[in-house]
Write a protein that holds these residues in place. Structure first.
Motif, PDB file in Angstrom:
ATOM      1  N   ASP A 294      44.678  37.926  27.071  1.00 13.61           N
ATOM      2  CA  ASP A 294      43.864  36.989  27.853  1.00 13.61           C
ATOM      3  C   ASP A 294      44.653  36.522  29.073  1.00 13.61           C
ATOM      4  O   ASP A 294      45.889  36.449  29.049  1.00 13.61           O
ATOM      5  CB  ASP A 294      43.484  35.765  27.003  1.00 13.61           C
ATOM      6  CG  ASP A 294      42.629  36.145  25.809  1.00 13.61           C
ATOM      7  OD1 ASP A 294      41.965  37.192  25.862  1.00 13.61           O
ATOM      8  OD2 ASP A 294      42.639  35.383  24.808  1.00 13.61           O
ATOM      9  N   GLY A 295      43.923  36.204  30.129  1.00 12.22           N
ATOM     10  CA  GLY A 295      44.571  35.663  31.313  1.00 12.22           C
ATOM     11  C   GLY A 295      45.053  34.240  31.078  1.00 12.22           C
ATOM     12  O   GLY A 295      44.454  33.482  30.303  1.00 12.22           O
TER      13      GLY A 295
ATOM     14  N   GLY B 239      48.036  41.324  29.470  1.00 17.26           N
ATOM     15  CA  GLY B 239      48.530  42.694  29.388  1.00 17.26           C
ATOM     16  C   GLY B 239      47.432  43.687  29.061  1.00 17.26           C
ATOM     17  O   GLY B 239      46.479  43.370  28.346  1.00 17.26           O
ATOM     18  N   ASN B 240      47.542  44.900  29.611  1.00 12.33           N
ATOM     19  CA  ASN B 240      46.586  45.971  29.330  1.00 12.33           C
ATOM     20  C   ASN B 240      46.975  46.710  28.055  1.00 12.33           C
ATOM     21  O   ASN B 240      48.118  46.673  27.605  1.00 12.33           O
ATOM     22  CB  ASN B 240      46.555  46.972  30.489  1.00 12.33           C
ATOM     23  CG  ASN B 240      46.149  46.351  31.808  1.00 12.33           C
ATOM     24  OD1 ASN B 240      45.253  45.518  31.859  1.00 12.33           O
ATOM     25  ND2 ASN B 240      46.803  46.749  32.888  1.00 12.33           N
ATOM     26  N   ILE B 241      45.996  47.412  27.485  1.00 12.92           N
ATOM     27  CA  ILE B 241      46.262  48.370  26.413  1.00 12.92           C
ATOM     28  C   ILE B 241      46.317  49.750  27.062  1.00 12.92           C
ATOM     29  O   ILE B 241      45.334  50.208  27.642  1.00 12.92           O
ATOM     30  CB  ILE B 241      45.167  48.341  25.337  1.00 12.92           C
ATOM     31  CG1 ILE B 241      45.110  46.973  24.651  1.00 12.92           C
ATOM     32  CG2 ILE B 241      45.411  49.455  24.316  1.00 12.92           C
ATOM     33  CD1 ILE B 241      46.282  46.677  23.757  1.00 12.92           C
TER      34      ILE B 241
ATOM     35  N   ALA C  47      42.923  51.685  28.301  1.00 13.42           N
ATOM     36  CA  ALA C  47      41.714  51.645  27.466  1.00 13.42           C
ATOM     37  C   ALA C  47      41.089  50.262  27.433  1.00 13.42           C
ATOM     38  O   ALA C  47      39.899  50.125  27.138  1.00 13.42           O
ATOM     39  CB  ALA C  47      42.054  52.096  26.036  1.00 13.42           C
ATOM     40  N   ALA C  48      41.865  49.227  27.679  1.00 11.19           N
ATOM     41  CA  ALA C  48      41.332  47.853  27.723  1.00 11.19           C
ATOM     42  C   ALA C  48      42.141  47.071  28.755  1.00 11.19           C
ATOM     43  O   ALA C  48      43.374  47.050  28.701  1.00 11.19           O
ATOM     44  CB  ALA C  48      41.418  47.192  26.356  1.00 11.19           C
ATOM     45  N   LYS C  49      41.457  46.434  29.688  1.00 10.81           N
ATOM     46  CA  LYS C  49      42.133  45.712  30.769  1.00 10.81           C
ATOM     47  C   LYS C  49      42.348  44.255  30.384  1.00 10.81           C
ATOM     48  O   LYS C  49      41.502  43.617  29.760  1.00 10.81           O
ATOM     49  CB  LYS C  49      41.305  45.789  32.053  1.00 10.81           C
ATOM     50  CG  LYS C  49      41.248  47.190  32.649  1.00 10.81           C
ATOM     51  CD  LYS C  49      40.521  47.197  33.975  1.00 10.81           C
ATOM     52  CE  LYS C  49      40.529  48.595  34.596  1.00 10.81           C
ATOM     53  NZ  LYS C  49      39.847  48.636  35.906  1.00 10.81           N
ATOM     54  N   GLY C  50      43.510  43.752  30.789  1.00  9.65           N
ATOM     55  CA  GLY C  50      43.824  42.360  30.529  1.00  9.65           C
ATOM     56  C   GLY C  50      42.951  41.416  31.344  1.00  9.65           C
ATOM     57  O   GLY C  50      42.447  41.769  32.413  1.00  9.65           O
ATOM     58  N   GLY C  51      42.785  40.198  30.842  1.00  4.84           N
ATOM     59  CA  GLY C  51      41.984  39.195  31.539  1.00  4.84           C
ATOM     60  C   GLY C  51      42.673  38.691  32.797  1.00  4.84           C
ATOM     61  O   GLY C  51      43.903  38.743  32.923  1.00  4.84           O
ATOM     62  N   LYS C  52      41.878  38.204  33.732  1.00  4.69           N
ATOM     63  CA  LYS C  52      42.424  37.657  34.975  1.00  4.69           C
ATOM     64  C   LYS C  52      42.932  36.241  34.753  1.00  4.69           C
ATOM     65  O   LYS C  52      42.370  35.478  33.974  1.00  4.69           O
ATOM     66  CB  LYS C  52      41.354  37.658  36.071  1.00  4.69           C
ATOM     67  CG  LYS C  52      40.879  39.042  36.471  1.00  4.69           C
ATOM     68  CD  LYS C  52      39.808  38.953  37.544  1.00  4.69           C
ATOM     69  CE  LYS C  52      39.316  40.345  37.957  1.00  4.69           C
ATOM     70  NZ  LYS C  52      38.254  40.261  38.994  1.00  4.69           N
TER      71      LYS C  52
ATOM     72  N   GLY D  45      40.702  39.072  27.669  1.00  2.45           N
ATOM     73  CA  GLY D  45      40.968  40.494  27.816  1.00  2.45           C
ATOM     74  C   GLY D  45      39.940  41.320  27.073  1.00  2.45           C
ATOM     75  O   GLY D  45      39.284  40.845  26.143  1.00  2.45           O
ATOM     76  N   GLY D  46      39.786  42.572  27.504  1.00  3.16           N
ATOM     77  CA  GLY D  46      38.829  43.452  26.849  1.00  3.16           C
ATOM     78  C   GLY D  46      39.262  43.797  25.431  1.00  3.16           C
ATOM     79  O   GLY D  46      40.454  43.870  25.123  1.00  3.16           O
ATOM     80  N   GLU D  47      38.305  44.000  24.569  1.00  4.07           N
ATOM     81  CA  GLU D  47      38.602  44.385  23.194  1.00  4.07           C
ATOM     82  C   GLU D  47      37.529  45.341  22.693  1.00  4.07           C
ATOM     83  O   GLU D  47      36.378  45.286  23.113  1.00  4.07           O
ATOM     84  CB  GLU D  47      38.699  43.171  22.279  1.00  4.07           C
ATOM     85  CG  GLU D  47      37.433  42.335  22.190  1.00  4.07           C
ATOM     86  CD  GLU D  47      37.603  41.134  21.283  1.00  4.07           C
ATOM     87  OE1 GLU D  47      37.007  41.141  20.176  1.00  4.07           O
ATOM     88  OE2 GLU D  47      38.325  40.199  21.662  1.00  4.07           O
TER      89      GLU D  47
END
Length: 420
Positions: free
Chosen positions: A14-15, A42-44, A115-120, A145-147
């Motif tokens: 999460d941002g 952080g991204n995955i 595969a999943a981008k972190g939140g802003k 963040g994306g999940e």
């Protein structure tokens, strides 16, 4: 243990939240807001680990969560960005959507994939200063963040696939032409997992895969072959090994027909790939009648036929030379195009109202972030909160639900009395 298909859960960080702060410095009056922004989550990231050929690392760990971003700080200090979580997978791994089965990404290209981008990160109160709002006592919280759940499916990268019934000499051939040392024994299902080896012929190299032996009904899940047929999906050429000596099975041609029938049931496209028929164990003798029938089948189907003794390396050099020449004529290896398209959806601003014990509870996912952004002790921030509730239809939804003046409203733990 060999594992080639697994479902995991991934969540990006999460941002971080923006900071509410004001400049404090000696001899500087009314320094103004100086709250910094939150860091990104952080991204995955999936990367290729060329030293792995199984998904065994995912047997006991199925949940992967990246680091959250740090919160903003005073003096306009930006919050620390969350570290990316890097997940190594074998080359040839396909990432799929578990519900639709569509391909999200094919890791065969060897490049990292997010595969999943972190939140802003959220904005600090510095961003909200205006000529009329010089002391903003609120900031923005970071986005989530994306999940998602994903399926990892390993399809090995091999130019040539060895298929055939158990105990026909596939592992023996692989050990003769490569540095691979698969287990070899005179009983069925010695090979329990695919084995890879690199063959070099006149300076040119290609990868050969020994697939666990197929049996009749493998495409329906019988035997071991059903779980491993996916590993010859990418193969450009199939070496169909059969026992020409008929030492264990009576009819070599019947064995060839049975294996090809299983390939067609699994994938007609796979069954249509070029094949070279390889009669093994000629050192044990063979029937001219069997050989004649196999030759007739090979001619009718445009297949080359080679007779070898894998254990004695008889005929093996000629076979490998023919394989190398055939591969030079064939198109490159199959790579799976991305099929899954994540359609962007509008941010859901809908609200619903439920009445529980006389309290009007307002439900809407976007309201969670709104409540986190508001400083309810600050008059300007509270005015902003009331304006958003009216502009986004929350007040109207309460009125439609029959609320009266003086009754209590609950928005995710924030309670207040309703007045027009």
């Amino acid at each position: 243990m060999f594992i080639d298909k697994v479902q995991i859960f991934i969540k990006a960080g999460d941002g971080g939240n923006g900071c509410v702060s004001f400049r404090r410095e000696k001899y500087v009056a009314k320094g103004g807001p100086d709250g910094g922004d939150g860091g990104r989550g952080g991204n995955i990231v999936f990367v290729v680990d060329e030293g792995e050929n199984t998904l065994l690392n995912f047997k006991y760990r199925r949940k992967f969560v990246a680091q959250n971003g740090g919160d903003g700080m005073a003096k306009k200090f930006h919050g620390k960005g969350g570290e990316d979580l890097v997940i190594p997978v074998p080359q040839g791994t396909i990432i799929r959507d578990p519900e639709s089965g569509l391909v999200i990404h094919d890791m065969s290209d060897g490049l990292p994939f997010i595969a999943a981008k972190g939140g802003k990160g959220g904005w600090g109160n510095t961003h909200f200063a205006t000529p009329t709002r010089q002391v903003p006592r609120f900031a923005k919280s970071g986005t989530k963040g994306g999940e998602r759940n994903v399926v990892l499916e390993l399809k090995m990268l091999a130019d040539v696939g060895l298929v055939g019934f158990p105990n026909v000499g596939k592992s023996t051939l692989l050990s003769e032409v490569t540095a691979a040392r698969p287990k070899i024994a005179n009983y069925h299902f010695t090979t329990l997992a695919p084995n890879l080896g690199v063959v070099t012929v006149y300076g040119k190299s290609f990868v050969m895969a020994d697939i666990p032996g197929l049996i009749e009904g493998a495409s329906d899940g019988l035997g071991l072959g059903h779980d491993f047929l996916r590993h010859i999906d990418r193969c450009r050429l199939i070496l169909h090994i059969f026992d020409i000596s008929a030492s264990e099975r009576e009819d070599p041609l019947s064995d060839i027909l049975s294996i090809n029938a299983e390939l067609r049931k699994y994938s007609p496209e796979l069954a249509s790939r070029p094949q070279i028929l390889v009669g093994n164990k000629i050192d044990m003798g063979y029937s001219d009648e069997h050989l004649a029938r196999v030759k007739e089948y090979a001619d009718a189907n445009g297949c080359e036929l080679f007779l070898i003794s894998g254990g004695l390396s008889e005929g093996v050099p000629e076979l490998m030379k023919a394989v190398s020449q055939k591969l030079a004529e064939l198109p490159p290896m199959t790579y799976y195009e991305e099929e899954y398209v994540e359609t962007p959806t509008d941010y859901d601003m809908s609200v619903t109202v439920e009445i529980v014990d006389g309290i009007y509870k307002v439900i809407g996912e976007w309201l969670v972030r709104l409540c986190n952004d508001i400083n309810f002790d600050d008059y300007e921030s509270l005015q902003y909160f009331q304006r958003v509730l009216r502009d986004k239809g929350v007040i109207k939804a309460l009125e439609d639900a029959g609320i009266q003046e003086g009754q209590t409203v609950d928005i995710y733990g924030v309670e207040f009395e309703f007045y027009y």
